[in-house]
Design an enzyme around this catalytic site. Structure first.
Site, PDB file in Angstrom:
ATOM      1  CG  HIS A  89       1.773   0.487   7.356  1.00  0.00           C
ATOM      2  ND1 HIS A  89       3.103   0.084   8.046  1.00  0.00           N
ATOM      3  CD2 HIS A  89       2.159   1.451   6.571  1.00  0.00           C
ATOM      4  CE1 HIS A  89       3.983   0.641   7.384  1.00  0.00           C
ATOM      5  NE2 HIS A  89       3.506   1.774   6.396  1.00  0.00           N
ATOM      6  CD  GLU A  90      -0.182   2.264   3.309  1.00  0.00           C
ATOM      7  OE1 GLU A  90       0.178   3.458   3.189  1.00  0.00           O
ATOM      8  OE2 GLU A  90       0.767   1.310   3.355  1.00  0.00           O
ATOM      9  CB  CYS A 142       7.381   1.643   6.000  1.00  0.00           C
ATOM     10  SG  CYS A 142       6.724   3.253   5.418  1.00  0.00           S
ATOM     11  CG  LEU A 143       6.572   0.994   0.046  1.00  0.00           C
ATOM     12  CD1 LEU A 143       5.863   1.513  -1.183  1.00  0.00           C
ATOM     13  CD2 LEU A 143       7.574  -0.049  -0.283  1.00  0.00           C
ATOM     14  CG  HIS A 195       2.051   6.402   6.019  1.00  0.00           C
ATOM     15  ND1 HIS A 195       3.593   6.777   6.128  1.00  0.00           N
ATOM     16  CD2 HIS A 195       2.381   5.078   5.473  1.00  0.00           C
ATOM     17  CE1 HIS A 195       4.240   5.637   5.907  1.00  0.00           C
ATOM     18  NE2 HIS A 195       3.619   4.593   5.729  1.00  0.00           N
ATOM     19  CD  GLN A 249       4.123   5.663   2.294  1.00  0.00           C
ATOM     20  OE1 GLN A 249       3.110   5.044   2.165  1.00  0.00           O
ATOM     21  NE2 GLN A 249       5.191   4.971   2.645  1.00  0.00           N
ATOM     22  N   GLY A 289       0.999  -1.245  -0.099  1.00  0.00           N
ATOM     23  CA  GLY A 289      -0.052   0.014  -0.088  1.00  0.00           C
ATOM     24  C   GLY A 289       1.030   1.184   0.034  1.00  0.00           C
TER      25      GLY A 289
END
Length: 204
Positions: free
Chosen positions: A158-159, A116-117, A162, A70, A65
């Site tokens: 998680h998203e 995480c990206l 963010h 991001q 995701g």
């Protein structure tokens, strides 16, 4: 797809096919550490383009995701393309997401590795609820309710984090967080090179 089952879906989501790859922000950049603005303009070409670009960026980075901050956009929006613990693929996007409160008697924490990206490289064990329901709107402003279990529930939490200005490393003890950031510095060049290679393979 977007909370509704479909009979088939291409390996590369149409949004990712259309989209362009954007630079992924990295922990420490200011936009990742504050709450994002709500999406107020729905049905626009700009919002549709952003979603396409987020799918393409997530695909190249081999993510589950990706949140708008991001890709350096200050909006409460995230996308996902993820296969859950039962082999079911989930693909979609949501704007202005709000997680439902889970009643105490149904709260079950699962400790699993999480990455995480925007923290390229390290994974650390993070407790998350094994079920999540998130409510928001799609790109046209229509109401949307998405429910996930297991790995997909972890992704939704998680998203959503963010968009509130929190990363998974913020949930770690101080020593563990420092260790994860040291590992990131040691491995991020390799991660960036792999993303660039995938982008070339996809013609992005």
């Amino acid at each position: 797809m977007q909370g509704e089952p479909v009979n088939s879906f291409p390996r590369l989501a149409p949004e990712a096919e259309r989209g362009e790859v954007r630079r992924i922000t990295v922990v420490g950049e200011e936009i990742l550490h504050r709450r994002c603005r709500e999406v107020t303009e729905f049905g626009s070409a700009e919002l549709a383009k952003l979603i396409d670009d987020m799918f393409a960026t997530n695909q190249v980075a081999e993510g589950a995701g990706l949140a708008a901050n991001q890709v350096d956009v200050d909006l409460q929006l995230f996308v996902w393309d993820i296969t859950d613990d039962w082999g079911v693929r989930h693909v979609g996007h949501i704007a202005n997401p709000v997680l439902d409160e889970v009643p105490a008697e149904h709260r079950r924490l699962v400790e699993e590795p999480e990455g995480c990206l925007s923290v390229p490289g390290p994974y650390r064990v993070v407790p998350r609820l094994d079920r999540a329901v998130v409510r928001g709107r799609d790109k046209d402003g229509d109401p949307l309710v998405i429910e996930g279990r297991g790995y997909f529930a972890r992704c939704l939490q998680h998203e959503t984090d963010h968009l509130r200005g929190h990363l998974y490393v913020d949930r770690l003890a101080q020593r563990e967080r420092k260790a994860a950031l040291r590992e990131m510095r040691d491995t991020q060049d390799e991660v960036f090179a792999r993303r660039a290679a995938v982008a070339r393979q996809l013609g992005k």
